[in-house]
Design a protein around this motif. Structure first.
Motif, PDB file in Angstrom:
ATOM      1  N   PHE A   1      -1.592  14.882  -2.483  1.00  0.00           N
ATOM      2  CA  PHE A   1      -2.936  15.424  -2.616  1.00  0.00           C
ATOM      3  C   PHE A   1      -3.445  15.391  -4.054  1.00  0.00           C
ATOM      4  O   PHE A   1      -4.644  15.173  -4.288  1.00  0.00           O
ATOM      5  CB  PHE A   1      -2.977  16.866  -2.097  1.00  0.00           C
ATOM      6  N   GLY A   2      -2.553  15.574  -5.017  1.00  0.00           N
ATOM      7  CA  GLY A   2      -3.005  15.540  -6.415  1.00  0.00           C
ATOM      8  C   GLY A   2      -3.623  14.203  -6.760  1.00  0.00           C
ATOM      9  O   GLY A   2      -4.711  14.133  -7.360  1.00  0.00           O
ATOM     10  N   ASP A   3      -2.940  13.121  -6.408  1.00  0.00           N
ATOM     11  CA  ASP A   3      -3.486  11.787  -6.678  1.00  0.00           C
ATOM     12  C   ASP A   3      -4.690  11.488  -5.800  1.00  0.00           C
ATOM     13  O   ASP A   3      -5.634  10.810  -6.216  1.00  0.00           O
ATOM     14  CB  ASP A   3      -2.403  10.732  -6.440  1.00  0.00           C
ATOM     15  N   VAL A   4      -4.663  11.979  -4.543  1.00  0.00           N
ATOM     16  CA  VAL A   4      -5.773  11.715  -3.624  1.00  0.00           C
ATOM     17  C   VAL A   4      -7.057  12.378  -4.123  1.00  0.00           C
ATOM     18  O   VAL A   4      -8.137  11.771  -4.130  1.00  0.00           O
ATOM     19  CB  VAL A   4      -5.427  12.226  -2.205  1.00  0.00           C
ATOM     20  N   SER A   5      -6.954  13.624  -4.587  1.00  0.00           N
ATOM     21  CA  SER A   5      -8.146  14.334  -5.058  1.00  0.00           C
ATOM     22  C   SER A   5      -8.718  13.702  -6.314  1.00  0.00           C
ATOM     23  O   SER A   5      -9.916  13.831  -6.593  1.00  0.00           O
ATOM     24  CB  SER A   5      -7.806  15.798  -5.316  1.00  0.00           C
ATOM     25  N   ALA A   6      -7.868  12.996  -7.062  1.00  0.00           N
ATOM     26  CA  ALA A   6      -8.335  12.343  -8.288  1.00  0.00           C
ATOM     27  C   ALA A   6      -8.860  10.943  -8.021  1.00  0.00           C
ATOM     28  O   ALA A   6      -9.366  10.286  -8.933  1.00  0.00           O
ATOM     29  CB  ALA A   6      -7.198  12.286  -9.302  1.00  0.00           C
ATOM     30  N   THR A   7      -8.749  10.469  -6.789  1.00  0.00           N
ATOM     31  CA  THR A   7      -9.185   9.114  -6.437  1.00  0.00           C
ATOM     32  C   THR A   7     -10.283   9.212  -5.391  1.00  0.00           C
ATOM     33  O   THR A   7     -10.017   9.580  -4.234  1.00  0.00           O
ATOM     34  CB  THR A   7      -8.010   8.286  -5.883  1.00  0.00           C
ATOM     35  N   PRO A   8     -11.528   8.926  -5.743  1.00  0.00           N
ATOM     36  CA  PRO A   8     -12.635   9.051  -4.789  1.00  0.00           C
ATOM     37  C   PRO A   8     -12.410   8.275  -3.492  1.00  0.00           C
ATOM     38  O   PRO A   8     -12.695   8.786  -2.406  1.00  0.00           O
ATOM     39  CB  PRO A   8     -13.838   8.507  -5.570  1.00  0.00           C
TER      40      PRO A   8
ATOM     41  N   LEU B   1       0.840  -1.197   0.000  1.00  0.00           N
ATOM     42  CA  LEU B   1       0.000   0.000   0.000  1.00  0.00           C
ATOM     43  C   LEU B   1       0.876   1.248   0.000  1.00  0.00           C
ATOM     44  O   LEU B   1       1.879   1.320   0.713  1.00  0.00           O
ATOM     45  CB  LEU B   1      -0.902   0.021   1.238  1.00  0.00           C
ATOM     46  N   ASP B   2       0.491   2.221  -0.810  1.00  0.00           N
ATOM     47  CA  ASP B   2       1.131   3.529  -0.745  1.00  0.00           C
ATOM     48  C   ASP B   2       0.148   4.478  -0.058  1.00  0.00           C
ATOM     49  O   ASP B   2      -0.987   4.092   0.235  1.00  0.00           O
ATOM     50  CB  ASP B   2       1.521   4.017  -2.140  1.00  0.00           C
ATOM     51  N   PRO B   3       0.524   5.734   0.241  1.00  0.00           N
ATOM     52  CA  PRO B   3      -0.390   6.633   0.944  1.00  0.00           C
ATOM     53  C   PRO B   3      -1.734   6.829   0.256  1.00  0.00           C
ATOM     54  O   PRO B   3      -2.747   7.037   0.926  1.00  0.00           O
ATOM     55  CB  PRO B   3       0.401   7.949   0.995  1.00  0.00           C
ATOM     56  N   VAL B   4      -1.767   6.754  -1.056  1.00  0.00           N
ATOM     57  CA  VAL B   4      -3.036   6.947  -1.767  1.00  0.00           C
ATOM     58  C   VAL B   4      -3.924   5.710  -1.637  1.00  0.00           C
ATOM     59  O   VAL B   4      -5.091   5.792  -1.245  1.00  0.00           O
ATOM     60  CB  VAL B   4      -2.779   7.271  -3.252  1.00  0.00           C
ATOM     61  N   SER B   5      -3.376   4.544  -1.970  1.00  0.00           N
ATOM     62  CA  SER B   5      -4.187   3.321  -1.883  1.00  0.00           C
ATOM     63  C   SER B   5      -4.481   2.933  -0.440  1.00  0.00           C
ATOM     64  O   SER B   5      -5.466   2.229  -0.163  1.00  0.00           O
ATOM     65  CB  SER B   5      -3.473   2.171  -2.596  1.00  0.00           C
ATOM     66  N   GLY B   6      -3.627   3.384   0.491  1.00  0.00           N
ATOM     67  CA  GLY B   6      -3.857   3.050   1.898  1.00  0.00           C
ATOM     68  C   GLY B   6      -4.727   4.049   2.629  1.00  0.00           C
ATOM     69  O   GLY B   6      -5.072   3.829   3.797  1.00  0.00           O
TER      70      GLY B   6
END
Length: 296
Positions: free
Chosen positions: A171-178, A110-115
């Motif tokens: 944050f860029g990837d997080v905002s693009a991932t619901p 897991l990375d910070p986005v998927s986790g």
């Protein structure tokens, strides 16, 4: 040597100051009750140093007789399920941010986005469990009756905040991932909820210390006014302090004993001179003081 000559000028001045400090107007019984204490504090350094502790001990003993303390009752206990849920909540609360933190190792699944989502769910679950378990936390042996348990509600938000910062770094990837966005919101909400819970928990710890078994107790050591004014309490305190003064008399040197008796007689003389005692009251009190030499 006369009784007055036994006392040093400093001791006589201390007796006079104590008599002058009695509440005015003072009645004869109240003044006579104060005389032994005045003499002791003015002439016997060791006994005077021990006097406050002796009084507090006597008060606690009388309170135990007249109003049994809360810790005399069996302390409430929690169920085994409560204990295990407390363990689970703590483990989940630690594991949730770890899902993100290990994502920085480079070879984690897991990375910070998927986790973010599973971490947020874990933080939210831990916070809900903490809130559900809080009412009986001070009775849980895992938290030593609440003596330190509330502090963990400060520890968890700090660790969770570190995880939140890691997620915000992407944050860029997080905002693009619901899913990651929802996870971030859950993390923030759980952290705020745990901070609020910390305030509640610290209040619980102040109100329900370990020895009170989770019950609200007095925030003062003072004897309740209704008990202090009772004849049973007054008689019990007088008996206990008389017993202690007998001990002081038995263990005093002849010089200390002479000074104690002389100080009491000096106090009585001042009370008579001030019009508090009449001649008959003075004579009776003087005889009682002189009879105390038999206490040895």
């Amino acid at each position: 040597m006369s009784d007055a000559q036994v006392l040093t000028p400093g001791q006589r001045a201390a007796v006079a100051a104590a008599i002058g400090a009695l509440p005015q107007p003072v009645d004869a019984p109240t003044a006579l009750d104060a005389v032994p204490q005045i003499a002791l504090l003015a002439t016997h350094a060791d006994a005077a140093a021990a006097y406050p502790t002796v009084v507090r001990t006597a008060e606690r003993a009388e309170l135990d007789l007249l109003a049994p303390a809360a810790d005399a009752e069996p302390a409430p206990t929690v169920s085994r399920a409560h204990v295990w849920l407390s363990v689970i909540a703590a483990v989940v609360g630690i594991a949730a941010p770890a899902l993100i933190m290990i994502g920085r190792t480079g070879n984690a699944a897991l990375d910070p986005v998927s986790g973010a989502l599973p971490s947020g769910l874990g933080m939210a679950a831990a916070t809900v469990l903490f809130w559900v378990l809080e009412p009986k936390r001070t009775q849980n042996p895992l938290y030593h009756g609440g003596n330190f348990g509330a502090r963990m509600y400060v520890f968890f938000p700090i660790v969770w905040a570190i995880a939140i910062v890691m997620v915000l770094g992407e944050f860029g990837d997080v905002s693009a991932t619901p899913a990651a966005s929802v996870g971030l919101l859950l993390q923030v909400a759980a952290t705020i909820g745990c901070i609020v819970l910390a305030v509640v928990a610290f209040r619980h710890d102040r109100e329900r210390p370990d020895w009170a078994g989770g019950r609200r107790v007095q925030q003062t050591d003072a004897v309740p006014a209704e008990i202090a004014a009772s004849s049973e309490f007054v008689a019990g305190m007088r008996r206990r302090l008389d017993e202690w003064r007998r001990y002081v008399f038995r263990t005093s040197t002849p010089q200390e004993l002479a000074a104690l008796l002389a100080a009491e007689l000096e106090a009585l003389d001042l009370l008579r001179g001030g019009g508090v005692l009449d001649a008959a009251q003075f004579d009776l009190a003087e005889r009682r003081v002189r009879s105390r030499s038999d206490w040895r």
